[in-house]
Enzyme design. Structure first.
Site, PDB file in Angstrom:
ATOM      1  N   CYS A  27       0.179   3.191   3.684  1.00 61.64           N
ATOM      2  CA  CYS A  27       0.629   2.644   4.978  1.00 61.64           C
ATOM      3  C   CYS A  27       1.706   1.573   4.870  1.00 61.64           C
ATOM      4  O   CYS A  27       2.238   1.129   5.883  1.00 61.64           O
ATOM      5  CB  CYS A  27      -0.569   2.113   5.768  1.00 61.64           C
ATOM      6  N   CYS A  36      -7.159  -1.249   1.104  1.00 55.35           N
ATOM      7  CA  CYS A  36      -6.138  -1.736   2.023  1.00 55.35           C
ATOM      8  C   CYS A  36      -6.805  -2.196   3.315  1.00 55.35           C
ATOM      9  O   CYS A  36      -7.651  -1.487   3.875  1.00 55.35           O
ATOM     10  CB  CYS A  36      -5.129  -0.626   2.315  1.00 55.35           C
ATOM     11  N   CYS A  50      -5.345   0.598   6.266  1.00 57.51           N
ATOM     12  CA  CYS A  50      -5.630   2.037   6.252  1.00 57.51           C
ATOM     13  C   CYS A  50      -6.879   2.402   5.456  1.00 57.51           C
ATOM     14  O   CYS A  50      -7.280   3.555   5.441  1.00 57.51           O
ATOM     15  CB  CYS A  50      -4.425   2.822   5.746  1.00 57.51           C
ATOM     16  N   CYS A  98       0.838  -1.192   0.000  1.00 48.69           N
ATOM     17  CA  CYS A  98       0.000   0.000   0.000  1.00 48.69           C
ATOM     18  C   CYS A  98       0.881   1.254   0.000  1.00 48.69           C
ATOM     19  O   CYS A  98       1.770   1.383   0.839  1.00 48.69           O
ATOM     20  CB  CYS A  98      -0.922  -0.004   1.217  1.00 48.69           C
ATOM     21  N   CYS A 133      -7.255  -5.714 -10.119  1.00 47.76           N
ATOM     22  CA  CYS A 133      -6.838  -4.671 -11.048  1.00 47.76           C
ATOM     23  C   CYS A 133      -6.486  -3.430 -10.227  1.00 47.76           C
ATOM     24  O   CYS A 133      -7.358  -2.820  -9.618  1.00 47.76           O
ATOM     25  CB  CYS A 133      -8.018  -4.421 -11.986  1.00 47.76           C
TER      26      CYS A 133
END
Length: 158
Positions: free
Chosen positions: A60, A106, A109, A57, A129
């Site tokens: 985070c 995510c 976060c 991510c 995707c």
């Protein structure tokens, strides 16, 4: 504290932590991660990227996908058939733009990552995707970033 199956702390960042992390994002990353936007196809830096490692991510740092699960879908966005840990990705029903899709966020976060479709390759049949700007890349063998200073710094990509 909640830990994922692979041992990562999934406690959501505080509002102050999100603000501090978002301060390092450019406008496009902010638009996609925080405002649920989408980058145009065939322009993201990871669409044709071939290096081995882990995609995490961009806000985070939570590990999301391994390069070993990446494939060329022809969609114009980096595509993966599975995540590194089911706890690291949240699925949300997305009814925007006159269609029903599954948005992926995510697991720590809650940043917008992209969408998942049921037209991917075996073994899962899924196509995650992703927006390139929603991810950071850690080459295989390097320590995964611990931007929230919560996880074991000994964990390495690969």
């Amino acid at each position: 504290m909640t830990r994922s199956q692979s041992g990562f702390d999934l406690t959501p960042p505080t509002e102050a932590e999100v603000t501090a992390l978002a301060a390092h994002l450019d406008d496009e990353a902010r638009r996609i991660l925080l405002d649920h936007g989408t980058e145009p196809p065939f322009c993201g830096k990871f669409d044709e990227y071939e290096d081995e490692g882990v995609y995490g991510c961009a806000l985070c740092g939570l590990p999301l996908f391994s390069s070993r699960a990446k494939f060329h879908s022809g969609s114009g966005w980096p595509s993966f058939y599975q995540g590194v840990d089911a706890d690291h990705i949240r699925n949300i029903v997305d009814r925007s733009h006159g269609m029903v899709r599954t948005e992926i966020r995510c697991g720590r976060c809650d940043s917008h990552l992209g969408h998942v479709f049921e037209d991917g390759p075996r073994p899962t049949g899924l196509r995650y995707c992703l927006n390139s700007v929603a991810m950071m890349f850690t080459p295989e063998g390097e320590a995964l970033p611990d931007v929230l200073e919560r996880d074991d710094p000994a964990q390495v990509a690969g």
